[in-house]
Design an enzyme around this catalytic site. Structure first.
Site, PDB file in Angstrom:
ATOM      1  N   GLY A  10       0.835  -1.206   0.000  1.00 36.62           N
ATOM      2  CA  GLY A  10       0.000   0.000   0.000  1.00 36.62           C
ATOM      3  C   GLY A  10       0.864   1.249   0.000  1.00 36.62           C
ATOM      4  O   GLY A  10       2.095   1.180  -0.047  1.00 36.62           O
ATOM      5  N   ILE A  12       1.477   3.743   2.387  1.00 38.23           N
ATOM      6  CA  ILE A  12       2.415   3.965   3.501  1.00 38.23           C
ATOM      7  C   ILE A  12       3.365   2.772   3.638  1.00 38.23           C
ATOM      8  O   ILE A  12       4.573   2.938   3.820  1.00 38.23           O
ATOM      9  CB  ILE A  12       1.651   4.216   4.827  1.00 38.23           C
ATOM     10  CG1 ILE A  12       0.757   5.451   4.699  1.00 38.23           C
ATOM     11  CG2 ILE A  12       2.646   4.388   5.992  1.00 38.23           C
ATOM     12  CD1 ILE A  12      -0.126   5.729   5.912  1.00 38.23           C
ATOM     13  N   GLY A  37      -3.446  -2.139  -2.483  1.00 40.15           N
ATOM     14  CA  GLY A  37      -2.014  -1.965  -2.764  1.00 40.15           C
ATOM     15  C   GLY A  37      -1.688  -2.523  -4.145  1.00 40.15           C
ATOM     16  O   GLY A  37      -2.552  -3.085  -4.815  1.00 40.15           O
ATOM     17  N   TYR A 150     -15.534   2.046  10.487  1.00 37.55           N
ATOM     18  CA  TYR A 150     -14.082   2.058  10.353  1.00 37.55           C
ATOM     19  C   TYR A 150     -13.429   2.421  11.691  1.00 37.55           C
ATOM     20  O   TYR A 150     -12.564   1.695  12.198  1.00 37.55           O
ATOM     21  CB  TYR A 150     -13.675   3.057   9.258  1.00 37.55           C
ATOM     22  CG  TYR A 150     -12.188   3.234   9.118  1.00 37.55           C
ATOM     23  CD1 TYR A 150     -11.373   2.156   8.785  1.00 37.55           C
ATOM     24  CD2 TYR A 150     -11.589   4.473   9.314  1.00 37.55           C
ATOM     25  CE1 TYR A 150      -9.989   2.317   8.662  1.00 37.55           C
ATOM     26  CE2 TYR A 150     -10.223   4.642   9.188  1.00 37.55           C
ATOM     27  CZ  TYR A 150      -9.423   3.566   8.866  1.00 37.55           C
ATOM     28  OH  TYR A 150      -8.071   3.731   8.756  1.00 37.55           O
TER      29      TYR A 150
END
Ligand code: UDP
Length: 334
Positions: A10, A12, A37, A150
Protein backbone atom coordinates in the site's frame (compact mmCIF):
# COMPACT_ATOMS: atom_id res chain seq x y z
CA UNK A 1 16.57 -7.79 11.82
CA UNK A 2 13.78 -9.23 9.69
CA UNK A 3 10.68 -7.05 9.39
CA UNK A 4 7.25 -8.17 8.23
CA UNK A 5 5.01 -5.42 6.84
CA UNK A 6 1.37 -6.41 6.41
CA UNK A 7 -0.22 -4.16 3.83
CA UNK A 8 3.29 -3.37 2.61
CA UNK A 9 2.22 -2.90 -1.02
CA UNK A 10 0.00 0.00 0.00
CA UNK A 11 0.90 3.66 0.00
CA UNK A 12 2.41 3.97 3.50
CA UNK A 13 3.64 0.35 3.68
CA UNK A 14 5.65 0.62 0.48
CA UNK A 15 7.41 3.77 1.73
CA UNK A 16 8.11 1.99 5.02
CA UNK A 17 9.60 -1.01 3.18
CA UNK A 18 11.92 1.31 1.23
CA UNK A 19 12.98 3.20 4.37
CA UNK A 20 13.82 -0.02 6.26
CA UNK A 21 15.84 -1.37 3.35
CA UNK A 22 17.58 1.99 2.85
CA UNK A 23 18.96 1.58 6.37
CA UNK A 24 20.50 -1.69 5.08
CA UNK A 25 20.17 -3.37 8.47
CA UNK A 26 17.20 -5.57 7.73
CA UNK A 27 15.37 -7.88 5.40
CA UNK A 28 11.76 -7.04 4.60
CA UNK A 29 8.87 -9.37 3.88
CA UNK A 30 5.65 -7.77 2.65
CA UNK A 31 2.31 -9.54 3.02
CA UNK A 32 -0.41 -7.96 0.88
CA UNK A 33 -3.53 -9.17 -0.95
CA UNK A 34 -2.98 -6.45 -3.58
CA UNK A 35 -6.59 -5.28 -3.24
CA UNK A 36 -5.80 -1.60 -2.70
CA UNK A 37 -2.01 -1.96 -2.76
CA UNK A 38 -0.07 -2.84 -5.91
CA UNK A 39 3.17 -4.37 -7.18
CA UNK A 40 3.87 -1.03 -8.86
CA UNK A 41 4.25 0.59 -5.43
CA UNK A 42 7.14 -1.82 -4.74
CA UNK A 43 8.75 -1.54 -8.17
CA UNK A 44 11.92 0.03 -6.70
CA UNK A 45 12.47 -3.07 -4.52
CA UNK A 46 11.67 -5.81 -7.06
CA UNK A 47 14.51 -8.26 -7.55
CA UNK A 48 16.41 -7.36 -4.35
CA UNK A 49 17.61 -10.38 -2.42
CA UNK A 50 16.72 -8.75 0.93
CA UNK A 51 13.10 -8.17 -0.10
CA UNK A 52 10.15 -10.51 -0.62
CA UNK A 53 6.51 -9.93 -1.52
CA UNK A 54 4.02 -12.59 -0.42
CA UNK A 55 0.57 -12.25 -1.96
CA UNK A 56 -1.97 -13.40 0.62
CA UNK A 57 -4.75 -12.59 3.07
CA UNK A 58 -3.80 -11.14 6.47
CA UNK A 59 -6.82 -12.93 7.99
CA UNK A 60 -5.42 -16.34 6.89
CA UNK A 61 -3.59 -17.84 9.86
CA UNK A 62 -1.87 -20.40 7.60
CA UNK A 63 -0.25 -17.57 5.64
CA UNK A 64 0.52 -15.26 8.58
CA UNK A 65 2.02 -17.82 11.02
CA UNK A 66 5.18 -18.79 9.06
CA UNK A 67 5.88 -15.14 8.14
CA UNK A 68 5.63 -13.96 11.75
CA UNK A 69 7.88 -16.88 12.70
CA UNK A 70 10.60 -15.58 10.31
CA UNK A 71 10.51 -11.92 11.44
CA UNK A 72 11.46 -10.19 14.69
CA UNK A 73 9.19 -7.19 14.20
CA UNK A 74 5.79 -6.86 12.54
CA UNK A 75 4.45 -3.59 11.18
CA UNK A 76 0.72 -4.26 10.89
CA UNK A 77 -0.62 -1.84 8.28
CA UNK A 78 -3.00 -4.12 6.36
CA UNK A 79 -6.48 -2.60 6.61
CA UNK A 80 -9.42 -1.39 4.59
CA UNK A 81 -8.98 2.40 4.37
CA UNK A 82 -10.48 5.39 2.59
CA UNK A 83 -13.89 6.94 3.25
CA UNK A 84 -15.24 5.87 -0.17
CA UNK A 85 -14.20 2.22 0.25
CA UNK A 86 -15.54 2.11 3.81
CA UNK A 87 -18.91 3.55 2.78
CA UNK A 88 -19.25 1.09 -0.12
CA UNK A 89 -17.86 -2.09 1.52
CA UNK A 90 -18.57 -2.06 5.27
CA UNK A 91 -18.54 -5.89 5.66
CA UNK A 92 -15.12 -6.09 4.04
CA UNK A 93 -13.91 -3.17 6.21
CA UNK A 94 -14.97 -4.67 9.53
CA UNK A 95 -13.80 -8.21 8.70
CA UNK A 96 -10.39 -7.18 7.36
CA UNK A 97 -9.64 -4.76 10.15
CA UNK A 98 -10.74 -6.90 13.08
CA UNK A 99 -9.91 -10.44 11.88
CA UNK A 100 -6.61 -9.38 10.32
CA UNK A 101 -5.39 -7.71 13.50
CA UNK A 102 -6.52 -10.62 15.69
CA UNK A 103 -4.62 -13.06 13.45
CA UNK A 104 -1.42 -10.97 13.52
CA UNK A 105 -1.55 -10.37 17.29
CA UNK A 106 -2.23 -14.02 18.11
CA UNK A 107 0.70 -15.20 15.97
CA UNK A 108 3.02 -12.47 17.30
CA UNK A 109 2.15 -13.49 20.87
CA UNK A 110 2.79 -17.16 20.03
CA UNK A 111 6.21 -16.33 18.54
CA UNK A 112 7.17 -13.53 20.98
CA UNK A 113 7.42 -10.82 18.29
CA UNK A 114 7.09 -7.03 18.58
CA UNK A 115 4.09 -5.54 16.76
CA UNK A 116 3.61 -1.95 15.60
CA UNK A 117 -0.12 -1.55 14.97
CA UNK A 118 -1.28 1.22 12.64
CA UNK A 119 -4.43 2.79 14.01
CA UNK A 120 -6.07 6.02 12.90
CA UNK A 121 -7.03 9.52 14.02
CA UNK A 122 -10.55 8.54 12.92
CA UNK A 123 -10.95 6.96 16.40
CA UNK A 124 -11.20 10.48 17.91
CA UNK A 125 -14.50 10.71 16.05
CA UNK A 126 -16.48 13.90 16.56
CA UNK A 127 -14.15 15.36 19.15
CA UNK A 128 -14.13 19.08 18.26
CA UNK A 129 -11.55 20.30 20.77
CA UNK A 130 -8.17 20.04 19.08
CA UNK A 131 -5.44 19.12 19.50
CA UNK A 132 -6.42 15.51 20.25
CA UNK A 133 -4.35 13.78 22.92
CA UNK A 134 -4.13 10.01 23.26
CA UNK A 135 -6.04 9.97 26.55
CA UNK A 136 -9.01 11.97 25.20
CA UNK A 137 -12.46 10.36 25.06
CA UNK A 138 -13.56 8.96 21.71
CA UNK A 139 -16.85 10.36 20.42
CA UNK A 140 -18.16 8.11 17.70
CA UNK A 141 -21.51 8.58 15.94
CA UNK A 142 -24.45 6.26 15.49
CA UNK A 143 -24.34 2.85 13.78
CA UNK A 144 -26.77 4.29 11.20
CA UNK A 145 -23.78 6.07 9.71
CA UNK A 146 -21.47 3.44 8.18
CA UNK A 147 -18.45 5.74 8.37
CA UNK A 148 -18.13 4.89 12.08
CA UNK A 149 -17.66 1.19 11.29
CA UNK A 150 -14.08 2.06 10.35
CA UNK A 151 -13.31 3.96 13.58
CA UNK A 152 -15.04 1.24 15.58
CA UNK A 153 -13.05 -1.55 13.87
CA UNK A 154 -9.78 0.28 14.52
CA UNK A 155 -10.76 0.94 18.15
CA UNK A 156 -11.39 -2.79 18.50
CA UNK A 157 -7.89 -3.34 17.08
CA UNK A 158 -6.48 -1.00 19.74
CA UNK A 159 -8.35 -2.83 22.53
CA UNK A 160 -7.15 -6.19 21.16
CA UNK A 161 -3.53 -5.01 21.00
CA UNK A 162 -3.65 -3.62 24.54
CA UNK A 163 -5.34 -6.81 25.75
CA UNK A 164 -2.57 -8.96 24.23
CA UNK A 165 -0.02 -6.66 25.87
CA UNK A 166 -1.73 -6.93 29.25
CA UNK A 167 -2.56 -10.64 29.27
CA UNK A 168 0.16 -12.16 27.07
CA UNK A 169 3.04 -9.68 27.52
CA UNK A 170 3.02 -8.92 23.80
CA UNK A 171 5.35 -5.97 23.03
CA UNK A 172 3.03 -3.71 21.07
CA UNK A 173 2.95 -0.03 20.07
CA UNK A 174 -0.26 1.51 18.72
CA UNK A 175 0.31 4.38 16.30
CA UNK A 176 -2.66 6.63 15.59
CA UNK A 177 -1.87 7.93 12.13
CA UNK A 178 -3.33 11.32 11.20
CA UNK A 179 -3.80 12.26 7.52
CA UNK A 180 -0.75 11.08 5.62
CA UNK A 181 0.00 12.16 2.05
CA UNK A 182 2.81 11.70 -0.43
CA UNK A 183 3.85 10.26 -3.76
CA UNK A 184 1.93 7.10 -4.82
CA UNK A 185 -1.20 7.83 -2.78
CA UNK A 186 -4.34 7.24 -4.83
CA UNK A 187 -7.51 9.31 -4.87
CA UNK A 188 -9.67 6.35 -5.86
CA UNK A 189 -10.70 5.52 -2.29
CA UNK A 190 -11.51 9.10 -1.30
CA UNK A 191 -8.27 10.75 -0.16
CA UNK A 192 -8.53 14.47 -0.81
CA UNK A 193 -4.99 15.52 -1.80
CA UNK A 194 -4.43 13.15 -4.75
CA UNK A 195 -7.98 13.91 -5.92
CA UNK A 196 -7.46 17.68 -5.86
CA UNK A 197 -4.08 17.39 -7.60
CA UNK A 198 -5.50 15.17 -10.35
CA UNK A 199 -8.43 17.56 -10.85
CA UNK A 200 -6.08 20.59 -10.91
CA UNK A 201 -3.72 19.00 -13.45
CA UNK A 202 -6.72 18.15 -15.67
CA UNK A 203 -8.08 21.73 -15.32
CA UNK A 204 -11.24 20.09 -13.94
CA UNK A 205 -13.21 21.56 -11.01
CA UNK A 206 -11.80 20.77 -7.57
CA UNK A 207 -14.73 19.29 -5.64
CA UNK A 208 -14.83 20.51 -2.03
CA UNK A 209 -17.28 18.48 0.06
CA UNK A 210 -19.51 20.38 2.50
CA UNK A 211 -18.51 23.88 3.58
CA UNK A 212 -14.78 23.46 3.04
CA UNK A 213 -14.24 24.97 6.49
CA UNK A 214 -13.37 21.54 7.93
CA UNK A 215 -9.68 21.32 8.82
CA UNK A 216 -7.00 18.62 8.64
CA UNK A 217 -3.24 18.32 9.25
CA UNK A 218 -1.43 16.56 6.40
CA UNK A 219 1.84 14.79 7.11
CA UNK A 220 4.44 13.79 4.50
CA UNK A 221 4.69 10.00 4.33
CA UNK A 222 8.47 10.24 4.91
CA UNK A 223 7.80 11.86 8.30
CA UNK A 224 5.13 9.25 9.11
CA UNK A 225 7.49 6.40 8.27
CA UNK A 226 10.31 7.94 10.31
CA UNK A 227 7.94 8.19 13.28
CA UNK A 228 6.96 4.51 12.94
CA UNK A 229 10.63 3.48 12.90
CA UNK A 230 11.45 5.68 15.90
CA UNK A 231 8.57 4.16 17.86
CA UNK A 232 9.57 0.61 16.86
CA UNK A 233 12.95 1.12 18.48
CA UNK A 234 11.70 2.92 21.60
CA UNK A 235 11.28 0.56 24.59
CA UNK A 236 9.26 3.19 26.51
CA UNK A 237 6.63 3.18 23.73
CA UNK A 238 5.70 -0.47 24.34
CA UNK A 239 2.12 -0.77 25.57
CA UNK A 240 1.39 2.84 24.54
CA UNK A 241 -0.98 4.55 22.13
CA UNK A 242 0.85 7.35 20.28
CA UNK A 243 -0.31 10.02 17.80
CA UNK A 244 1.70 10.24 14.57
CA UNK A 245 1.37 13.12 12.11
CA UNK A 246 1.92 16.78 11.47
CA UNK A 247 0.32 19.58 13.49
CA UNK A 248 0.13 22.18 10.68
CA UNK A 249 -3.58 22.74 10.13
CA UNK A 250 -5.35 23.80 6.91
CA UNK A 251 -9.01 24.08 5.87
CA UNK A 252 -10.07 22.01 2.87
CA UNK A 253 -11.05 25.16 0.99
CA UNK A 254 -7.56 26.67 1.61
CA UNK A 255 -6.02 23.37 0.52
CA UNK A 256 -7.93 23.54 -2.78
CA UNK A 257 -6.85 27.16 -3.35
CA UNK A 258 -3.23 26.30 -2.59
CA UNK A 259 -3.21 23.36 -5.04
CA UNK A 260 -4.79 25.46 -7.82
CA UNK A 261 -2.14 28.13 -7.27
CA UNK A 262 0.79 25.70 -7.06
CA UNK A 263 -0.18 23.78 -10.20
CA UNK A 264 -0.97 26.95 -12.20
CA UNK A 265 -4.34 25.32 -12.96
CA UNK A 266 -7.33 26.97 -14.64
CA UNK A 267 -9.68 24.87 -12.44
CA UNK A 268 -12.63 26.31 -10.50
CA UNK A 269 -13.28 25.29 -6.93
CA UNK A 270 -16.78 23.82 -6.60
CA UNK A 271 -18.65 23.07 -3.36
CA UNK A 272 -20.67 19.83 -3.49
CA UNK A 273 -22.75 18.00 -0.90
CA UNK A 274 -21.74 14.70 0.71
CA UNK A 275 -24.74 13.03 -0.99
CA UNK A 276 -23.46 14.18 -4.38
CA UNK A 277 -19.94 13.08 -3.52
CA UNK A 278 -20.58 9.63 -2.06
CA UNK A 279 -24.11 8.80 -3.29
CA UNK A 280 -25.21 8.81 0.37
CA UNK A 281 -24.92 11.08 3.38
CA UNK A 282 -21.57 10.81 5.17
CA UNK A 283 -20.83 12.40 8.50
CA UNK A 284 -17.60 14.42 8.24
CA UNK A 285 -15.16 15.50 10.93
CA UNK A 286 -15.03 19.28 11.20
CA UNK A 287 -11.64 19.37 12.81
CA UNK A 288 -8.76 16.98 13.25
CA UNK A 289 -5.34 17.84 14.70
CA UNK A 290 -2.90 15.78 16.75
CA UNK A 291 -1.31 16.65 20.04
CA UNK A 292 2.29 15.53 19.40
CA UNK A 293 3.61 15.96 22.96
CA UNK A 294 3.78 12.23 23.60
CA UNK A 295 5.74 11.22 20.49
CA UNK A 296 8.06 14.21 20.96
CA UNK A 297 8.78 13.17 24.56
CA UNK A 298 9.24 9.49 23.68
CA UNK A 299 11.35 9.81 20.54
CA UNK A 300 12.24 13.45 19.85
CA UNK A 301 10.18 13.18 16.62
CA UNK A 302 9.48 16.43 14.81
CA UNK A 303 7.73 16.67 11.43
CA UNK A 304 10.25 18.05 8.93
CA UNK A 305 8.01 18.81 5.92
CA UNK A 306 5.76 21.88 5.77
CA UNK A 307 2.45 21.38 3.96
CA UNK A 308 3.74 23.41 1.01
CA UNK A 309 6.91 21.33 0.72
CA UNK A 310 4.83 18.15 0.90
CA UNK A 311 2.43 19.34 -1.79
CA UNK A 312 5.40 20.28 -4.02
CA UNK A 313 6.66 16.68 -3.77
CA UNK A 314 3.23 15.15 -4.50
CA UNK A 315 2.58 17.50 -7.43
CA UNK A 316 6.02 16.77 -8.92
CA UNK A 317 5.37 13.02 -8.65
CA UNK A 318 1.90 13.35 -10.24
CA UNK A 319 3.36 15.43 -13.11
CA UNK A 320 6.06 12.78 -13.63
CA UNK A 321 3.42 10.04 -13.80
CA UNK A 322 1.34 12.03 -16.27
CA UNK A 323 4.42 12.54 -18.49
CA UNK A 324 5.24 8.80 -18.40
CA UNK A 325 1.64 7.87 -19.28
CA UNK A 326 1.71 10.34 -22.17
CA UNK A 327 4.99 8.87 -23.46
CA UNK A 328 3.59 5.29 -23.17
CA UNK A 329 0.55 6.30 -25.21
CA UNK A 330 2.63 7.89 -27.96
CA UNK A 331 4.99 4.86 -28.12
CA UNK A 332 2.00 2.51 -28.48
CA UNK A 333 0.56 4.53 -31.40
CA UNK A 334 1.24 2.79 -34.74
N1 UDP B 1 -12.79 15.94 0.65
C1 UDP B 1 -13.15 16.87 -0.31
N2 UDP B 1 -13.05 16.50 -1.63
C2 UDP B 1 -12.61 15.26 -2.03
C3 UDP B 1 -12.25 14.33 -1.03
C4 UDP B 1 -12.36 14.69 0.30
O1 UDP B 1 -13.55 18.01 0.00
O2 UDP B 1 -12.53 15.01 -3.25
C5 UDP B 1 -12.84 16.35 2.07
C6 UDP B 1 -13.49 15.36 3.03
O3 UDP B 1 -14.89 15.56 3.10
C7 UDP B 1 -12.77 15.69 4.34
C8 UDP B 1 -11.38 16.11 3.90
O4 UDP B 1 -11.49 16.46 2.52
O5 UDP B 1 -13.39 16.76 4.99
C9 UDP B 1 -10.32 15.01 4.06
O6 UDP B 1 -10.80 13.85 3.40
P1 UDP B 1 -9.99 12.50 3.33
O7 UDP B 1 -10.95 11.45 2.87
O8 UDP B 1 -8.73 12.71 2.57
O9 UDP B 1 -9.54 12.23 4.84
P2 UDP B 1 -10.39 12.10 6.23
O10 UDP B 1 -11.77 12.59 6.03
O11 UDP B 1 -10.33 10.66 6.58
O12 UDP B 1 -9.62 12.98 7.16
Amino acid sequence: MNALITGGAGFIGSHLAEAILDARASRVVVLDDLSTGSRANLAALAGRSDFELVEGDVCDQGVVAPLVDRCEVVFHLAAAVGVRLIAECPIHTIKTNVNGTETVLAEAARHGRTVIVASTSEVYGKNNRPPFAEGDDTTLGSTQSMRWSYACSKLTDEFLALAYHQQRDLPVVICRLFNTIGPRQQGRYGMVVPRFIRQALDDAPLEVYGTGRQTRCFCHVADTVRALLLLASCPEAVGQVVNVGSDESVSIRQLAECIVEMTGSRSDIRAISYEQAYGRWIEDMQVRAPDLKKIRALTGYEPTYTLRKTLEAVIAHACGQAATAQQDRSERRP
